[in-house]
Motif scaffolding. Structure first.
Motif, short mmCIF file in Angstrom:
data_model
loop_
_atom_site.label_atom_id
_atom_site.label_comp_id
_atom_site.label_asym_id
_atom_site.label_seq_id
_atom_site.Cartn_x
_atom_site.Cartn_y
_atom_site.Cartn_z
N HIS A 1 0.82 -1.20 0.00
CA HIS A 1 0.00 0.00 0.00
C HIS A 1 0.86 1.26 0.00
O HIS A 1 0.47 2.29 -0.56
N SER A 2 2.04 1.18 0.58
CA SER A 2 2.89 2.36 0.66
C SER A 2 3.61 2.65 -0.65
O SER A 2 4.13 3.75 -0.85
N ARG A 3 3.64 1.69 -1.55
CA ARG A 3 4.23 1.93 -2.87
C ARG A 3 3.36 2.85 -3.72
O ARG A 3 3.81 3.41 -4.70
N GLU A 4 2.09 2.97 -3.34
CA GLU A 4 1.16 3.78 -4.12
C GLU A 4 1.24 5.25 -3.76
O GLU A 4 0.57 6.08 -4.39
N GLU A 5 2.04 5.58 -2.75
CA GLU A 5 2.11 6.97 -2.30
C GLU A 5 2.76 7.87 -3.35
O GLU A 5 3.61 7.43 -4.13
N ALA A 6 2.38 9.13 -3.32
CA ALA A 6 2.97 10.10 -4.24
C ALA A 6 4.06 10.92 -3.55
O ALA A 6 4.49 11.95 -4.07
N ALA A 7 4.49 10.49 -2.36
CA ALA A 7 5.54 11.23 -1.65
C ALA A 7 6.75 11.39 -2.55
O ALA A 7 7.21 10.42 -3.17
N PRO A 8 7.29 12.61 -2.67
CA PRO A 8 8.44 12.83 -3.56
C PRO A 8 9.61 11.91 -3.26
O PRO A 8 10.28 11.44 -4.18
N SER A 9 9.84 11.61 -1.98
CA SER A 9 10.98 10.76 -1.64
C SER A 9 10.77 9.33 -2.15
O SER A 9 11.74 8.67 -2.56
N VAL A 10 9.52 8.85 -2.14
CA VAL A 10 9.24 7.51 -2.67
C VAL A 10 9.51 7.47 -4.16
O VAL A 10 10.16 6.54 -4.67
N GLN A 11 9.02 8.48 -4.88
CA GLN A 11 9.25 8.53 -6.32
C GLN A 11 10.73 8.63 -6.65
O GLN A 11 11.23 7.99 -7.58
N ARG A 12 11.45 9.41 -5.87
CA ARG A 12 12.90 9.56 -6.08
C ARG A 12 13.62 8.24 -5.84
O ARG A 12 14.52 7.85 -6.60
N PHE A 13 13.20 7.54 -4.79
CA PHE A 13 13.85 6.28 -4.43
C PHE A 13 13.65 5.22 -5.51
O PHE A 13 14.58 4.48 -5.86
N LEU A 14 12.44 5.15 -6.05
CA LEU A 14 12.10 4.11 -7.02
C LEU A 14 12.92 4.20 -8.30
O LEU A 14 13.10 3.20 -9.00
N VAL A 15 13.41 5.39 -8.62
CA VAL A 15 14.21 5.55 -9.84
C VAL A 15 15.69 5.76 -9.53
O VAL A 15 16.47 6.13 -10.41
N ASP A 16 16.07 5.51 -8.29
CA ASP A 16 17.46 5.67 -7.85
C ASP A 16 18.10 4.28 -7.80
O ASP A 16 17.82 3.50 -6.89
N PRO A 17 18.96 3.93 -8.75
CA PRO A 17 19.49 2.57 -8.78
C PRO A 17 20.31 2.21 -7.55
O PRO A 17 20.28 1.06 -7.10
N LEU A 18 21.04 3.15 -6.98
CA LEU A 18 21.84 2.86 -5.79
C LEU A 18 20.93 2.59 -4.59
O LEU A 18 21.17 1.67 -3.80
#
Length: 227
Positions: A58-75
């Motif tokens: 359920h937390s993957r659906e959040e629009a929090a900027p940090s979540v979106q940043r993390f998901l596209v951050d390979p490191l």
């Protein structure tokens, strides 16, 4: 100043023995992760079992900027898939230990002997300890230098009984976190349900819910800077 911070996540991927998926609440990991990283700290992930950190779906659906940043951050995503097991972690070398929440923490963190030893050692070494939402479940077995519960007599926040009821998970929990903290002598504090609330008591920093993640991270950095 030591420039490393350890994030200790749950390894529990389900609500107890049920099939309902849980894990860490993503924003509670990603928001502090980037606050620490952007402040010049290196961030390392650990968990009881090591390996891939389970994320509450359920937390993957959040629009929090940090979540979106993390998901596209390979490191960052690589770190999420390769947490160090607690058996390989020592408190020395870190400025702080941070515990993100998520309902998974309620099963594997409260009585984990290695986590209790890690946090007790970190406290006695003068490190900052911080946690948010259900993350304070990991503090329950930690002890201060006198052998008393780390939370006893200290101002502490965490996911409230009211919020657990609103989430419809009171009966699913092995215990209520607010209640257990009070039983251990913590001076529990909280604000209105699902609004940001964080408290710092010296080197101990805690927050009430996912919305408190940013403030907990800020107070953690403040406490490190004053150490």
């Amino acid at each position: 100043m030591n420039k490393r911070i350890l994030l200790v996540s749950t390894s529990q991927a389900t609500l107890g023995a049920s099939a309902r998926a849980t894990g860490v609440w993503f924003e509670e990991l990603t928001t502090p992760y980037y606050h620490f990283l952007d402040a010049g700290f290196s961030v390392e992930l650990a968990s009881p079992n090591g390996g891939e950190v389970p994320i509450d779906p359920h937390s993957r659906e959040e629009a929090a900027p940090s979540v979106q940043r993390f998901l596209v951050d390979p490191l960052a995503m690589a770190a999420l898939g390769s947490a160090r097991p607690l058996a390989q972690v020592r408190a020395e070398g870190y400025a702080a230990v941070f515990l993100p929440g998520g309902h998974g923490t309620m099963w594997d963190l409260p009585a984990h002997p290695l986590l209790a030893a890690l946090l007790s050692s970190a406290w006695q070494l003068g490190k900052v300890i911080s946690a948010v939402c259900h993350g304070p479940a990991g503090l329950l077995s930690a002890r201060d230098s006198s052998g008393q519960p780390l939370v006893a007599g200290r101002r502490v926040s965490a996911f409230s009984n009211e919020e657990e009821a609103a989430a419809g998970l009171t009966e699913a929990m092995p215990f209520l976190l607010e209640t257990r903290l009070r039983e251990l002598g913590a001076r529990y504090e909280g604000g209105p349900a699902f609004t940001p609330y964080a408290v710092r008591d010296g080197r101990l920093v805690t927050g009430q819910n996912p919305m408190s993640s940013e403030r907990v991270a800020q107070l953690t950095l403040e406490a490190i800077g004053e150490g």
